[in-house]
Motif scaffolding. Sequence first.
Motif, mmCIF file in Angstrom:
data_model
loop_
_atom_site.group_PDB
_atom_site.id
_atom_site.type_symbol
_atom_site.label_atom_id
_atom_site.label_comp_id
_atom_site.label_asym_id
_atom_site.label_seq_id
_atom_site.Cartn_x
_atom_site.Cartn_y
_atom_site.Cartn_z
ATOM 1 N N LEU A 1 18.808 -9.096 16.572
ATOM 2 C CA LEU A 1 19.833 -9.487 18.101
ATOM 3 C C LEU A 1 21.094 -10.036 17.916
ATOM 4 N N ARG A 2 21.170 -10.329 16.673
ATOM 5 C CA ARG A 2 22.617 -11.706 16.798
ATOM 6 C C ARG A 2 23.419 -11.283 16.687
ATOM 7 N N VAL B 1 23.935 -7.682 18.668
ATOM 8 C CA VAL B 1 24.149 -7.312 19.979
ATOM 9 C C VAL B 1 24.946 -8.570 20.697
ATOM 10 N N SER B 2 26.274 -7.481 21.239
ATOM 11 C CA SER B 2 26.693 -7.919 21.856
ATOM 12 C C SER B 2 26.972 -7.365 23.134
ATOM 13 N N ILE B 3 27.209 -8.032 24.655
ATOM 14 C CA ILE B 3 27.585 -7.697 25.768
ATOM 15 C C ILE B 3 28.220 -6.053 25.426
ATOM 16 N N GLU B 4 29.512 -6.456 24.467
ATOM 17 C CA GLU B 4 30.078 -5.133 24.272
ATOM 18 C C GLU B 4 28.960 -3.663 23.739
ATOM 19 N N MET C 1 25.523 -3.446 23.215
ATOM 20 C CA MET C 1 24.368 -3.515 23.890
ATOM 21 C C MET C 1 23.941 -2.493 24.674
ATOM 22 N N PRO C 2 24.984 -1.826 25.341
ATOM 23 C CA PRO C 2 24.790 -0.467 25.753
ATOM 24 C C PRO C 2 24.596 0.473 24.513
ATOM 25 N N ILE D 1 24.271 0.651 21.767
ATOM 26 C CA ILE D 1 22.666 0.423 21.045
ATOM 27 C C ILE D 1 20.900 0.771 21.534
#
Lengths: 207, 260
Positions: A28-29, A31-34, A36-37, A39
């Motif tokens: 999860l580290r 995963v960013s806002i950028e 996330m969609p 992934i």
Amino acid sequence: MHIVDGVLSTEVVVAGAVIAVAGIAFGLRQVSIENMPRIALLSAVFFVASLIHVPIGPTSIHLIMNGLLGLILGWAAVPAVFIALLLQAVFFGFGGITVLGVNTVNMALPAIVVWLVFGPILARTEGRTMMITAFLAGSFAIMLSAVMVGVSLALSGQEFIATARLVFVTNIPIMVVEGFLTAAAFGLIKKVRPALLLSIPTTSMAT
Amino acid sequence: MSRHIVLSPASQNTATGMIGPVDPRFRIICTIIFAVFVVSAASWQAVVATIVAAAVMVALSLPEWRKTLRRVLAMDGFIFATLLLLPFTYPGDTVFTLWGHAASQQGINQAIMIGLKANAVIFMVMAFLGALGSTDLGRGMMGLYMPTKLTTLLMFTVRYIDVLHHEYLRLRQAMRARAFHLRSNRHSWKMMGYLVGMLLVRAHDRSERIVWAMKCRGFHGHFHFTHLSHPVKADYIFLLVMAVLLAALITLEVLCPPLL
């Protein structure tokens, strides 16, 4: 290759859960806002792929493609696998609840290993060598998963060793099919949209 | 593949039946507690009682329990295959021999026990979570302090599984239109590999459009769920009933001798 509830010993279940939680937290580290969609959509593709049945001789198998999953998502493959298994358990009643951790580790760890071992080679090679490496990456992920399922069973009791062997043998044809599929898919992606493979270790270090 | 909606309960009205309106947090917690209890139970009476209780709850909470039953039976085929070898590998008193391999009573008991446990968990999941929509699952996980990122990722994935499944069906139709027939040969596998690759490429492109669209609308990392309402009296009554049920099952487990 799911393990159902009630088979494994408590030690194996707890160990699996602990490793899974650590893996998910680390994944999860990444995963960013950028991203996330991105992934989420790619995880959804792998969920859809697991609904595709491919005939082998008289029977059929459903795709797993955890090798390709690792190559594309990197560490984010761990939460992706966990979410897929959770959804299967909740919406289809398939798999199990207490064994979620063990099943996540058995599917996601080979993905990470493939990403770390085959990723850099695939980034450097071209043509035939790349296709063979991609084939090996796809097969190796399934083989490692089968071995890990077998080990989880064998650690739970001597009586499961025969079942563990059976799991490995029945997975040999799947390794071949997944190898061809992974090679074809990887070749296509590298040709059409190489940006998809940016999570490969060496490339990400270079950028 | 004829099913066009992949995650069917997700599109269902969730407030149906007896368990439908109960707080999702309570339902998730109950599922976990009952699953852990069943897996660690040692007497078959307790496990069978759990299956019966869960089946009653399924009948009360899911109007389409026939479909549920079919799913359970499909899963049972898989469980049976897993346990097939167990009677022959577990040491104990021989009951019968098959092609020179002795099947032990203990092994058969063990296999039955595992099969029952797996079924009990499936029934419990169906009873507690079967009618739970994906939004409520996300809200429940959030309410139980699961990481926001994980919940958001789950909600995103649920949303796009359906979309990408349609994409998959469209691509398959295009392949069919070009006279592709799925067989077990290398050509088929290569084509299916291209299909998965193409799905990934399209998903990637779509995700770029999504991220821009969402940023325009002020996305900053998680969804805003309407807050879960405070548990009401009915939720606590549900919890109380489940606690009594669990206590009864534990009593049964203690009273009955372990099988083996």
